[in-house]
Design a protein around this motif. Structure first.
Motif, short mmCIF file in Angstrom:
data_model
loop_
_atom_site.label_atom_id
_atom_site.label_comp_id
_atom_site.label_asym_id
_atom_site.label_seq_id
_atom_site.Cartn_x
_atom_site.Cartn_y
_atom_site.Cartn_z
N GLY A 1 5.68 44.36 54.35
CA GLY A 1 5.90 44.15 55.60
C GLY A 1 7.04 43.73 55.23
N THR A 2 7.04 42.86 56.56
CA THR A 2 8.96 42.42 57.03
C THR A 2 8.97 40.60 55.71
N ASN A 3 9.34 41.34 55.39
CA ASN A 3 10.31 39.45 53.88
C ASN A 3 11.33 38.57 55.07
N THR A 4 10.83 37.33 54.97
CA THR A 4 12.21 36.62 55.74
C THR A 4 12.12 35.84 54.89
N TYR A 5 13.05 35.71 54.48
CA TYR A 5 13.91 34.51 53.83
C TYR A 5 14.08 33.05 54.28
N VAL A 6 13.83 32.24 53.37
CA VAL A 6 14.36 30.67 53.80
C VAL A 6 15.46 29.97 52.70
N LEU A 7 16.25 29.32 52.92
CA LEU A 7 17.59 29.64 51.92
C LEU A 7 17.68 27.60 52.37
N THR A 8 17.30 27.49 51.27
CA THR A 8 17.76 25.29 51.62
C THR A 8 19.20 25.24 50.75
N SER A 9 19.73 23.94 51.51
CA SER A 9 20.52 23.65 51.56
C SER A 9 21.02 22.71 49.88
N ARG A 10 22.40 22.56 49.52
CA ARG A 10 22.48 22.24 48.07
C ARG A 10 21.88 20.21 47.95
N ASP A 11 21.91 19.53 48.74
CA ASP A 11 21.30 18.78 48.61
C ASP A 11 19.27 18.34 49.81
N ASP A 12 19.29 19.76 49.74
CA ASP A 12 17.66 20.12 50.25
C ASP A 12 17.53 18.94 51.41
N THR A 13 19.00 19.13 52.03
CA THR A 13 18.34 18.29 53.48
C THR A 13 18.43 19.33 54.85
N SER A 14 19.00 20.94 54.99
CA SER A 14 18.99 21.14 56.00
C SER A 14 18.84 22.82 55.29
N ALA A 15 18.26 24.08 55.68
CA ALA A 15 17.69 25.31 55.80
C ALA A 15 17.93 26.13 57.21
N VAL A 16 17.95 27.39 56.27
CA VAL A 16 18.76 28.69 57.45
C VAL A 16 17.57 30.17 57.00
N ILE A 17 17.69 30.65 57.96
CA ILE A 17 16.23 31.42 57.72
C ILE A 17 16.91 32.56 58.16
N SER B 1 27.76 29.02 58.33
CA SER B 1 27.41 27.83 57.21
C SER B 1 26.13 27.15 57.91
N PHE B 2 25.37 26.56 56.84
CA PHE B 2 24.03 25.87 56.59
C PHE B 2 23.56 24.66 55.96
N GLY B 3 25.05 24.15 55.48
CA GLY B 3 24.77 22.56 54.97
C GLY B 3 25.56 22.35 54.84
N SER B 4 26.31 21.02 54.02
CA SER B 4 27.02 20.27 54.29
C SER B 4 28.54 20.31 52.89
N ASP B 5 27.11 20.86 52.24
CA ASP B 5 28.67 21.36 50.89
C ASP B 5 29.05 23.15 50.99
N PRO B 6 30.37 23.21 50.43
CA PRO B 6 30.64 24.47 50.68
C PRO B 6 30.46 25.60 50.34
N GLY B 7 29.36 25.22 49.60
CA GLY B 7 28.45 26.18 49.34
C GLY B 7 27.20 27.16 49.79
N ASP B 8 27.07 26.05 50.94
CA ASP B 8 25.69 26.05 51.24
C ASP B 8 26.14 27.25 53.06
N ALA B 9 26.54 28.54 52.67
CA ALA B 9 26.82 29.40 53.69
C ALA B 9 26.12 31.07 52.93
#
Ligand SMILES: [Zn+2]
Length: 255
Positions: free
Chosen positions: A15-31, A103-111
């Motif tokens: 099946g297809t894998n969908t990935y959900v990644l979350t920001s370092r501060d855990d307030t935002s996400a990317v699919i 970018s998907f969050g406020s931390d520079p690493g959230d990208a």
């Protein structure tokens, strides 16, 4: 977090894998790759996003088992930008290109760092975040990827494998999370196998041509004589890509 859609088949593996990644501060996400239009699957990945703000959706390539869910994005994420190479999928943002940072969050690493990896399809991209490469269908967790003509290109595919190998050697990532199948913990081994497998098949195609096969179907009979009838159509498309790569695609086989 990986959420697997319930769309198993010879082409999608389990099946297809969908990935959900979350920001370092855990307030935002990317699919990454919302997947096939299955309500149960949508509920699963939206539950994973939870109360976080969904700030981006990224598509690795056009195939329906990755993109179909975008057909209903107006209902489940109307405001969220969709990042894709092809105009017809991109929403609220320009189409993505190589080297772009999503970018998907406020931390520079959230990208997510975009690496264009054409071959499986011309619009295929891979994404790097935190030492992990999200490879879409460019590298799979099991077996090898198919490259068809005219959707994909074997020459581009071999170059993309080489590029991923170089990035690995440079320490850009250490693990691959594919769109189908399990995690790849030893990318070097898998990338080298993919390359040698491709080159081996190309040799077999050359031999079939030397034996007098002229059409994709005739070459397929020789090179892919062992494939299950259910994937014979795909095998012929692969042969077309190989013949195209070798400059030996007959006029009748030009799609
Ligand atoms: Zn695909």
């Amino acid at each position: 977090m990986r959420i697997r859609a319930n769309n198993p088949s010879p082409m999608t593996l389990t099946g297809t894998n969908t990935y959900v990644l979350t920001s370092r501060d855990d307030t935002s996400a990317v699919i990454i790759d919302p997947g096939p239009e299955l309500s149960e699957h949508r509920q699963s990945f939206l539950a994973e996003v939870g109360d976080r703000e969904l700030t981006a959706i990224v598509l690795t390539h056009q195939h329906a088992d990755h993109s179909e869910m975008l057909g209903s994005v107006d209902q489940w994420a109307p405001e969220v930008p969709v990042y894709a190479v092809l105009e017809r999928f991109a929403r609220h943002v320009p189409t993505v290109s190589d080297g772009e940072r999503i970018s998907f969050g406020s931390d520079p690493g959230d990208a997510l760092d975009v690496v264009t990896t054409p071959g499986h399809t011309m619009d295929s991209i891979s994404l790097i975040h935190g030492q992990v490469l999200y490879s879409g269908d460019t590298v799979l967790g099991k077996g090898t990827t198919i490259v068809t003509h005219p959707e994909g290109s074997l020459g581009d595919y071999l170059e993309s494998l080489q590029r991923l190998r170089t990035l690995l050697d440079q320490g850009a990532y250490t693990r691959i999370e594919p769109a189908h199948g399990p995690s790849i913990e030893s990318p070097a081994e898998v990338l080298d196998y993919y390359r040698s497998h491709r080159l081996e098949r190309i040799e077999q195609v050359k031999e079939a041509l030397a034996k007098g096969a002229t059409t994709a179907s005739a070459v397929c009979d020789i090179v892919y004589s062992d494939v299950d009838p259910s994937v014979r159509g795909a095998a012929e498309q692969i042969v077309r890509a190989q013949l195209h790569y070798l400059g030996a695609l007959s006029a009748d086989d030009q799609a």
